[in-house]
Enzyme design. Sequence first.
Site, PDB file in Angstrom:
ATOM      1  N   GLY A  54      -7.669  15.226   6.216  1.00  0.00           N
ATOM      2  CA  GLY A  54      -8.086  13.846   5.962  1.00  0.00           C
ATOM      3  C   GLY A  54      -6.963  12.841   5.797  1.00  0.00           C
ATOM      4  CB  THR A  55      -3.599  12.441   6.012  1.00  0.00           C
ATOM      5  OG1 THR A  55      -2.580  11.439   6.181  1.00  0.00           O
ATOM      6  CG2 THR A  55      -3.121  13.751   6.606  1.00  0.00           C
ATOM      7  CE1 TYR A  89      -2.956   0.975  -6.787  1.00  0.00           C
ATOM      8  CE2 TYR A  89      -2.112  -1.270  -6.734  1.00  0.00           C
ATOM      9  CZ  TYR A  89      -2.193   0.007  -6.176  1.00  0.00           C
ATOM     10  OH  TYR A  89      -1.534   0.296  -5.011  1.00  0.00           O
ATOM     11  CG  ASP A 144      -8.492  10.549  -5.448  1.00  0.00           C
ATOM     12  OD1 ASP A 144      -8.029  11.647  -5.819  1.00  0.00           O
ATOM     13  OD2 ASP A 144      -8.956  10.374  -4.298  1.00  0.00           O
ATOM     14  CD  GLN A 162      -0.371  11.241   2.999  1.00  0.00           C
ATOM     15  OE1 GLN A 162       0.071  10.216   3.491  1.00  0.00           O
ATOM     16  NE2 GLN A 162      -1.130  12.071   3.683  1.00  0.00           N
ATOM     17  CG  HIS A 189       1.935   8.207  -1.654  1.00  0.00           C
ATOM     18  ND1 HIS A 189       1.134   8.075  -0.542  1.00  0.00           N
ATOM     19  CD2 HIS A 189       3.155   8.552  -1.183  1.00  0.00           C
ATOM     20  CE1 HIS A 189       1.831   8.334   0.550  1.00  0.00           C
ATOM     21  NE2 HIS A 189       3.065   8.639   0.183  1.00  0.00           N
ATOM     22  CB  CYS A 224     -12.391  17.772   5.390  1.00  0.00           C
ATOM     23  SG  CYS A 224     -12.329  16.510   4.118  1.00  0.00           S
TER      24      CYS A 224
HETATM   25  C1  BJW Z   1     -11.668  12.182   7.206  1.00  0.00           C
HETATM   26  C2  BJW Z   1     -12.899  11.993   6.572  1.00  0.00           C
HETATM   27  C3  BJW Z   1     -13.664  13.143   6.274  1.00  0.00           C
HETATM   28  C4  BJW Z   1     -11.966  10.057   6.864  1.00  0.00           C
HETATM   29  N1  BJW Z   1     -13.200  14.348   6.607  1.00  0.00           N
HETATM   30  N2  BJW Z   1     -11.250  13.391   7.546  1.00  0.00           N
HETATM   31  C5  BJW Z   1       9.967   6.127   8.982  1.00  0.00           C
HETATM   32  C6  BJW Z   1       9.384   5.611  10.113  1.00  0.00           C
HETATM   33  C7  BJW Z   1       8.575   4.491  10.031  1.00  0.00           C
HETATM   34  C8  BJW Z   1       8.310   3.871   8.812  1.00  0.00           C
HETATM   35  C9  BJW Z   1       8.880   4.400   7.686  1.00  0.00           C
HETATM   36  C10 BJW Z   1       9.688   5.509   7.773  1.00  0.00           C
HETATM   37  N3  BJW Z   1      10.099   5.828   6.516  1.00  0.00           N
HETATM   38  C11 BJW Z   1       9.555   4.941   5.653  1.00  0.00           C
HETATM   39  C12 BJW Z   1       8.823   4.046   6.338  1.00  0.00           C
HETATM   40  C13 BJW Z   1       8.078   2.909   5.726  1.00  0.00           C
HETATM   41  C14 BJW Z   1       6.746   3.333   5.129  1.00  0.00           C
HETATM   42  C15 BJW Z   1       5.830   3.866   6.234  1.00  0.00           C
HETATM   43  O1  BJW Z   1       5.660   5.036   6.432  1.00  0.00           O
HETATM   44  N4  BJW Z   1       5.167   2.974   6.950  1.00  0.00           N
HETATM   45  C16 BJW Z   1       4.239   3.376   8.012  1.00  0.00           C
HETATM   46  C17 BJW Z   1       2.915   2.664   7.795  1.00  0.00           C
HETATM   47  C18 BJW Z   1       4.878   3.123   9.344  1.00  0.00           C
HETATM   48  N5  BJW Z   1       6.938   4.341   4.093  1.00  0.00           N
HETATM   49  C19 BJW Z   1       7.300   4.006   2.864  1.00  0.00           C
HETATM   50  O2  BJW Z   1       7.518   2.844   2.569  1.00  0.00           O
HETATM   51  C20 BJW Z   1       7.479   5.126   1.847  1.00  0.00           C
HETATM   52  N6  BJW Z   1       8.740   4.997   1.231  1.00  0.00           N
HETATM   53  C21 BJW Z   1       9.862   5.489   1.778  1.00  0.00           C
HETATM   54  O3  BJW Z   1       9.859   6.189   2.760  1.00  0.00           O
HETATM   55  O4  BJW Z   1      11.010   5.125   1.113  1.00  0.00           O
HETATM   56  C22 BJW Z   1      12.246   5.160   1.844  1.00  0.00           C
HETATM   57  C23 BJW Z   1      12.363   3.812   2.532  1.00  0.00           C
HETATM   58  C24 BJW Z   1      12.434   2.684   1.763  1.00  0.00           C
HETATM   59  C25 BJW Z   1      12.548   1.433   2.402  1.00  0.00           C
HETATM   60  C26 BJW Z   1      12.500   1.344   3.803  1.00  0.00           C
HETATM   61  C27 BJW Z   1      12.395   2.508   4.558  1.00  0.00           C
HETATM   62  C28 BJW Z   1      12.329   3.765   3.914  1.00  0.00           C
HETATM   63  C29 BJW Z   1       6.456   4.968   0.729  1.00  0.00           C
HETATM   64  C30 BJW Z   1       5.074   5.153   1.206  1.00  0.00           C
HETATM   65  C31 BJW Z   1       4.090   4.913   0.049  1.00  0.00           C
HETATM   66  C32 BJW Z   1       2.672   4.784   0.587  1.00  0.00           C
HETATM   67  N7  BJW Z   1       1.827   4.340  -0.431  1.00  0.00           N
HETATM   68  C33 BJW Z   1       0.405   4.123  -0.120  1.00  0.00           C
HETATM   69  C34 BJW Z   1      -0.201   3.048  -1.066  1.00  0.00           C
HETATM   70  C35 BJW Z   1      -0.151   3.392  -2.494  1.00  0.00           C
HETATM   71  C36 BJW Z   1      -1.292   4.247  -2.966  1.00  0.00           C
HETATM   72  C37 BJW Z   1      -2.560   3.456  -3.223  1.00  0.00           C
HETATM   73  O5  BJW Z   1      -2.557   2.359  -3.779  1.00  0.00           O
HETATM   74  O6  BJW Z   1      -3.610   4.025  -2.843  1.00  0.00           O
HETATM   75  O7  BJW Z   1      -0.322   5.343  -0.178  1.00  0.00           O
HETATM   76  S1  BJW Z   1       0.134   3.577   1.548  1.00  0.00           S
HETATM   77  C38 BJW Z   1      -1.375   4.377   1.785  1.00  0.00           C
HETATM   78  O8  BJW Z   1      -1.249   5.248   2.936  1.00  0.00           O
HETATM   79  C39 BJW Z   1      -1.592   5.268   0.548  1.00  0.00           C
HETATM   80  C40 BJW Z   1      -1.919   6.585   1.180  1.00  0.00           C
HETATM   81  O9  BJW Z   1      -1.577   7.646   0.316  1.00  0.00           O
HETATM   82  C41 BJW Z   1      -1.127   6.586   2.468  1.00  0.00           C
HETATM   83  C42 BJW Z   1      -1.614   7.536   3.518  1.00  0.00           C
HETATM   84  O10 BJW Z   1      -2.899   7.192   3.962  1.00  0.00           O
HETATM   85  P1  BJW Z   1      -3.934   8.341   4.308  1.00  0.00           P
HETATM   86  O11 BJW Z   1      -4.163   9.165   3.116  1.00  0.00           O
HETATM   87  O12 BJW Z   1      -3.511   9.036   5.535  1.00  0.00           O
HETATM   88  O13 BJW Z   1      -5.280   7.513   4.526  1.00  0.00           O
HETATM   89  P2  BJW Z   1      -5.817   6.762   5.831  1.00  0.00           P
HETATM   90  O14 BJW Z   1      -6.863   5.814   5.397  1.00  0.00           O
HETATM   91  O15 BJW Z   1      -4.715   6.204   6.639  1.00  0.00           O
HETATM   92  O16 BJW Z   1      -6.462   7.932   6.706  1.00  0.00           O
HETATM   93  C43 BJW Z   1      -7.640   8.605   6.334  1.00  0.00           C
HETATM   94  C44 BJW Z   1      -7.894   9.720   7.327  1.00  0.00           C
HETATM   95  O17 BJW Z   1      -8.986  10.491   6.900  1.00  0.00           O
HETATM   96  C45 BJW Z   1      -8.203   9.237   8.745  1.00  0.00           C
HETATM   97  O18 BJW Z   1      -7.426   9.991   9.663  1.00  0.00           O
HETATM   98  C46 BJW Z   1      -9.701   9.553   8.916  1.00  0.00           C
HETATM   99  O19 BJW Z   1     -10.026   9.887  10.257  1.00  0.00           O
HETATM  100  C47 BJW Z   1      -9.849  10.747   8.000  1.00  0.00           C
HETATM  101  N8  BJW Z   1     -11.189  10.968   7.423  1.00  0.00           N
HETATM  102  N9  BJW Z   1     -13.134  10.666   6.383  1.00  0.00           N
HETATM  103  C48 BJW Z   1     -12.047  14.453   7.263  1.00  0.00           C
HETATM  104  N10 BJW Z   1     -14.905  13.060   5.646  1.00  0.00           N
END
Ligand code: BJW
Length: 272
Positions: free
Chosen positions: A219-220, A71, A112, A109, A127, A263
């Site tokens: 961008g997610t 971090y 930064d 999400q 987040h 984007c």
């Molecule tokens: C561009 C581009 C350009 C690139 N122009 N586009 C229900 C179903 C299934 C699972 C779960 C559920 N409920 C909960 C879960 C578990 C879990 C989860 O969702 N897991 C999945 C992976 C399946 N969720 C959780 O644990 C959440 N808690 C919760 O729900 O609590 C209740 C619970 C507790 C216990 C058990 C069950 C439920 C908490 C989620 C916290 C996520 N935290 C993170 C990390 C911390 C932050 C950090 O250190 O940075 O946050 S995970 C990580 O992913 C980060 C992000 O914010 C998050 C989303 O990612 P994001 O932003 O979408 O990024 P990328 O890299 O995935 O995508 C980038 C995109 O940009 C791509 O599409 C590219 O194509 C695009 N792109 N350049 C336009 N120039």
Amino acid sequence: MAKRRISDFEGFQKVLNNAKSIIVLTGAGISSESGIPTFRGEGGWWKTYRSADLATPQAFQSNPALVWEFYNYRRHVALNTHPNNAHKALSEYEKKCKSEGHHLAIITQNVDGLHKRAGSENIIELHGNLFKTICTNRKCIFIDENYDDPICKAFKDRWDPNVKDDSLPVVMKEDLPKCKKCNSLVRPYIVWFGENLDHEVLRKSRELVESCDLCLVVGTSSVVYPAAMFAPLVAQRGMPVAEFNITEEPADNSFAFHFPGKCGTTLQKALG
Ligand code: BJW
Ligand code: ZN
């Protein structure tokens, strides 16, 4: 289901001009043109670790120094970048909305802080934030904010991920960032996998998801819950959803508009 409109800027602008309450759901892709690696792309690694493996309470429990170093690095990267055209386009559009009595909220999400630095005001950080800490002492849980780089002396000159761990001194737990109030270990104010989102943050987000008349998804990868269900919920209410992503394929077939491409370009054109 209505036909999805791809790169239909004119059609989108008609919808945009009639919208009174807009939500913009953003993810790591919006900051990639600022030089911040996305979470699941090629840059989703730090040293030999996958970012997703370090963003867990278990990782912090077993190796707080490693997670803090990760971090500390992320803070350093974010502090050395700037908001890009996509962040700026949103901030400008929020001002326009305000002047016309309309409402725009960003539900991000990202951790930064770039939306705020671009001048956006109405931001919900789902987040957490890289520049906030929370005390691990359950009786204290003091939340603090600071932009120090490094965050503590132990990480001085340690932000280069290419330097091998075994050539660096071991960082002891007592040298990690401490709470100003009770001197306990603090942790990043970040929602890790398996942790609940802040209750109030989630309540406000749901309220906006249930009341908006237009949703932009920027961008997610739309794989992380609960954020991943917000835009599909808007579409289920029959409201338009417009996705901006470099991918050709939409995250969900119910979205009305899809704008493939960077984007920084597409969002500026759509909101311009
Ligand atoms: C561009 C581009 C350009 C690139 N122009 N586009 C229900 C179903 C299934 C699972 C779960 C559920 N409920 C909960 C879960 C578990 C879990 C989860 O969702 N897991 C999945 C992976 C399946 N969720 C959780 O644990 C959440 N808690 C919760 O729900 O609590 C209740 C619970 C507790 C216990 C058990 C069950 C439920 C908490 C989620 C916290 C996520 N935290 C993170 C990390 C911390 C932050 C950090 O250190 O940075 O946050 S995970 C990580 O992913 C980060 C992000 O914010 C998050 C989303 O990612 P994001 O932003 O979408 O990024 P990328 O890299 O995935 O995508 C980038 C995109 O940009 C791509 O599409 C590219 O194509 C695009 N792109 N350049 C336009 N120039
Ligand atoms: Zn404390």
